[in-house]
Design a protein around this motif. Structure first.
Motif, PDB file in Angstrom:
ATOM      1  N   HIS A   1      15.627  -6.897   3.844  1.00  0.00           N
ATOM      2  CA  HIS A   1      14.606  -6.634   2.836  1.00  0.00           C
ATOM      3  C   HIS A   1      14.859  -5.263   2.240  1.00  0.00           C
ATOM      4  O   HIS A   1      15.642  -4.468   2.782  1.00  0.00           O
ATOM      5  N   ILE A   2      14.227  -5.011   1.111  1.00  0.00           N
ATOM      6  CA  ILE A   2      14.396  -3.743   0.400  1.00  0.00           C
ATOM      7  C   ILE A   2      13.014  -3.133   0.236  1.00  0.00           C
ATOM      8  O   ILE A   2      12.077  -3.800  -0.219  1.00  0.00           O
ATOM      9  N   THR A   3      12.885  -1.880   0.627  1.00  0.00           N
ATOM     10  CA  THR A   3      11.603  -1.185   0.553  1.00  0.00           C
ATOM     11  C   THR A   3      11.708  -0.017  -0.410  1.00  0.00           C
ATOM     12  O   THR A   3      12.706   0.713  -0.400  1.00  0.00           O
ATOM     13  N   THR A   4      10.699   0.151  -1.228  1.00  0.00           N
ATOM     14  CA  THR A   4      10.565   1.344  -2.064  1.00  0.00           C
ATOM     15  C   THR A   4       9.297   2.047  -1.614  1.00  0.00           C
ATOM     16  O   THR A   4       8.214   1.449  -1.619  1.00  0.00           O
ATOM     17  N   LEU A   5       9.457   3.300  -1.177  1.00  0.00           N
ATOM     18  CA  LEU A   5       8.319   4.096  -0.717  1.00  0.00           C
ATOM     19  C   LEU A   5       7.917   5.095  -1.793  1.00  0.00           C
ATOM     20  O   LEU A   5       8.771   5.776  -2.369  1.00  0.00           O
ATOM     21  N   ASN A   6       6.612   5.198  -2.050  1.00  0.00           N
ATOM     22  CA  ASN A   6       6.110   6.240  -2.935  1.00  0.00           C
ATOM     23  C   ASN A   6       6.230   7.584  -2.219  1.00  0.00           C
ATOM     24  O   ASN A   6       6.285   7.634  -0.975  1.00  0.00           O
ATOM     25  N   PRO A   7       6.267   8.701  -2.960  1.00  0.00           N
ATOM     26  CA  PRO A   7       6.390  10.017  -2.329  1.00  0.00           C
ATOM     27  C   PRO A   7       5.359  10.223  -1.218  1.00  0.00           C
ATOM     28  O   PRO A   7       4.183   9.901  -1.380  1.00  0.00           O
TER      29      PRO A   7
ATOM     30  N   LYS B   1       0.821  -1.216   0.000  1.00  0.00           N
ATOM     31  CA  LYS B   1       0.000   0.000   0.000  1.00  0.00           C
ATOM     32  C   LYS B   1       0.855   1.266   0.000  1.00  0.00           C
ATOM     33  O   LYS B   1       0.375   2.338  -0.310  1.00  0.00           O
ATOM     34  N   TYR B   2       2.134   1.148   0.342  1.00  0.00           N
ATOM     35  CA  TYR B   2       3.036   2.304   0.395  1.00  0.00           C
ATOM     36  C   TYR B   2       4.075   2.313  -0.719  1.00  0.00           C
ATOM     37  O   TYR B   2       4.823   3.264  -0.860  1.00  0.00           O
ATOM     38  N   GLY B   3       4.158   1.246  -1.536  1.00  0.00           N
ATOM     39  CA  GLY B   3       5.143   1.177  -2.613  1.00  0.00           C
ATOM     40  C   GLY B   3       5.435  -0.253  -3.011  1.00  0.00           C
ATOM     41  O   GLY B   3       4.567  -0.953  -3.517  1.00  0.00           O
ATOM     42  N   MET B   4       6.681  -0.707  -2.742  1.00  0.00           N
ATOM     43  CA  MET B   4       7.070  -2.079  -3.070  1.00  0.00           C
ATOM     44  C   MET B   4       7.990  -2.628  -1.987  1.00  0.00           C
ATOM     45  O   MET B   4       8.644  -1.866  -1.263  1.00  0.00           O
ATOM     46  N   SER B   5       8.071  -3.974  -1.926  1.00  0.00           N
ATOM     47  CA  SER B   5       8.951  -4.619  -0.964  1.00  0.00           C
ATOM     48  C   SER B   5       9.581  -5.851  -1.611  1.00  0.00           C
ATOM     49  O   SER B   5       8.925  -6.563  -2.367  1.00  0.00           O
ATOM     50  N   ARG B   6      10.862  -6.068  -1.308  1.00  0.00           N
ATOM     51  CA  ARG B   6      11.580  -7.254  -1.772  1.00  0.00           C
ATOM     52  C   ARG B   6      12.184  -7.938  -0.553  1.00  0.00           C
ATOM     53  O   ARG B   6      12.936  -7.316   0.190  1.00  0.00           O
ATOM     54  N   LYS B   7      11.863  -9.217  -0.362  1.00  0.00           N
ATOM     55  CA  LYS B   7      12.466  -9.981   0.722  1.00  0.00           C
ATOM     56  C   LYS B   7      13.775 -10.572   0.189  1.00  0.00           C
ATOM     57  O   LYS B   7      13.781 -11.236  -0.842  1.00  0.00           O
ATOM     58  N   VAL B   8      14.879 -10.328   0.892  1.00  0.00           N
ATOM     59  CA  VAL B   8      16.176 -10.851   0.469  1.00  0.00           C
ATOM     60  C   VAL B   8      16.444 -12.168   1.187  1.00  0.00           C
ATOM     61  O   VAL B   8      16.637 -13.197   0.557  1.00  0.00           O
ATOM     62  N   PHE B   9      16.440 -12.144   2.533  1.00  0.00           N
ATOM     63  CA  PHE B   9      16.572 -13.368   3.322  1.00  0.00           C
ATOM     64  C   PHE B   9      16.133 -13.114   4.742  1.00  0.00           C
ATOM     65  O   PHE B   9      16.049 -11.973   5.189  1.00  0.00           O
ATOM     66  N   GLN B  10      15.856 -14.207   5.462  1.00  0.00           N
ATOM     67  CA  GLN B  10      15.491 -14.156   6.879  1.00  0.00           C
ATOM     68  C   GLN B  10      15.770 -15.540   7.442  1.00  0.00           C
ATOM     69  O   GLN B  10      15.031 -16.481   7.180  1.00  0.00           O
TER      70      GLN B  10
END
Length: 152
Positions: free
Chosen positions: A68-74, A47-56
């Motif tokens: 993890h990697i998060t991309t937030l919209n403005p 709901k806020y952009g995108m997410s990539r799970k790398v490892f856990q």
């Protein structure tokens, strides 16, 4: 009143339970050295952009290492300011984010590093006009106890 037989049954039961717990923990897959290609990670819309799970996963020295990697919209934030026992390191890849640490906000851009200490209030939001992407590295250490921290 407990007799010897009752004590023996209790001791055997306790040992068996401990053995099961130890075996379950040791069977958890311990992460070894790895490389994860950006293009191999699934980007999930949020709901806020995108997410990539790398490892856990647990590592030889940590109860858990998560990335993890998060991309937030403005203007977006992934969640409200909060605190937790785990510590986190955030590496800003692109865009401008506003990092709030214990009530103090600061804008930082590409190449910036944010450290969020255990049990300290923290939050992040995209303060720019373009998407902001950052890497989160989070870890759990054995036997971590929560320090006293300001709650907001």
């Amino acid at each position: 009143m407990l007799n010897r037989r009752d004590l023996l049954v209790a001791a055997v039961t306790a040992c068996a339970t401990l053995a099961v717990v130890v075996l379950a923990r040791s069977s958890a897959s311990v992460m070894r050295s790895t490389a994860v290609d950006w293009n191999a990670m699934e980007a999930k819309q949020t709901k806020y952009g995108m997410s990539r799970k790398v490892f856990q996963a647990p590592t030889p020295t940590l109860d858990e290492l998560e990335c993890h990697i998060t991309t937030l919209n403005p203007g977006q934030s992934p969640h409200a300011a909060h605190h937790h026992v785990d510590e986190e390191l955030i590496l800003v890849k692109e865009g401008t984010v506003e990092s709030t640490l214990n009530g103090v906000s600061r804008q930082v851009g590409p190449g910036s590093v944010i450290f969020q200490a255990s049990d300290e209030m923290h939050g992040i939001r995209n303060a720019g006009q373009t998407p902001a992407t950052y890497f989160v590295v989070k870890w759990k250490t054995p036997g971590k106890q929560s320090p006293a921290a300001p709650k907001q």
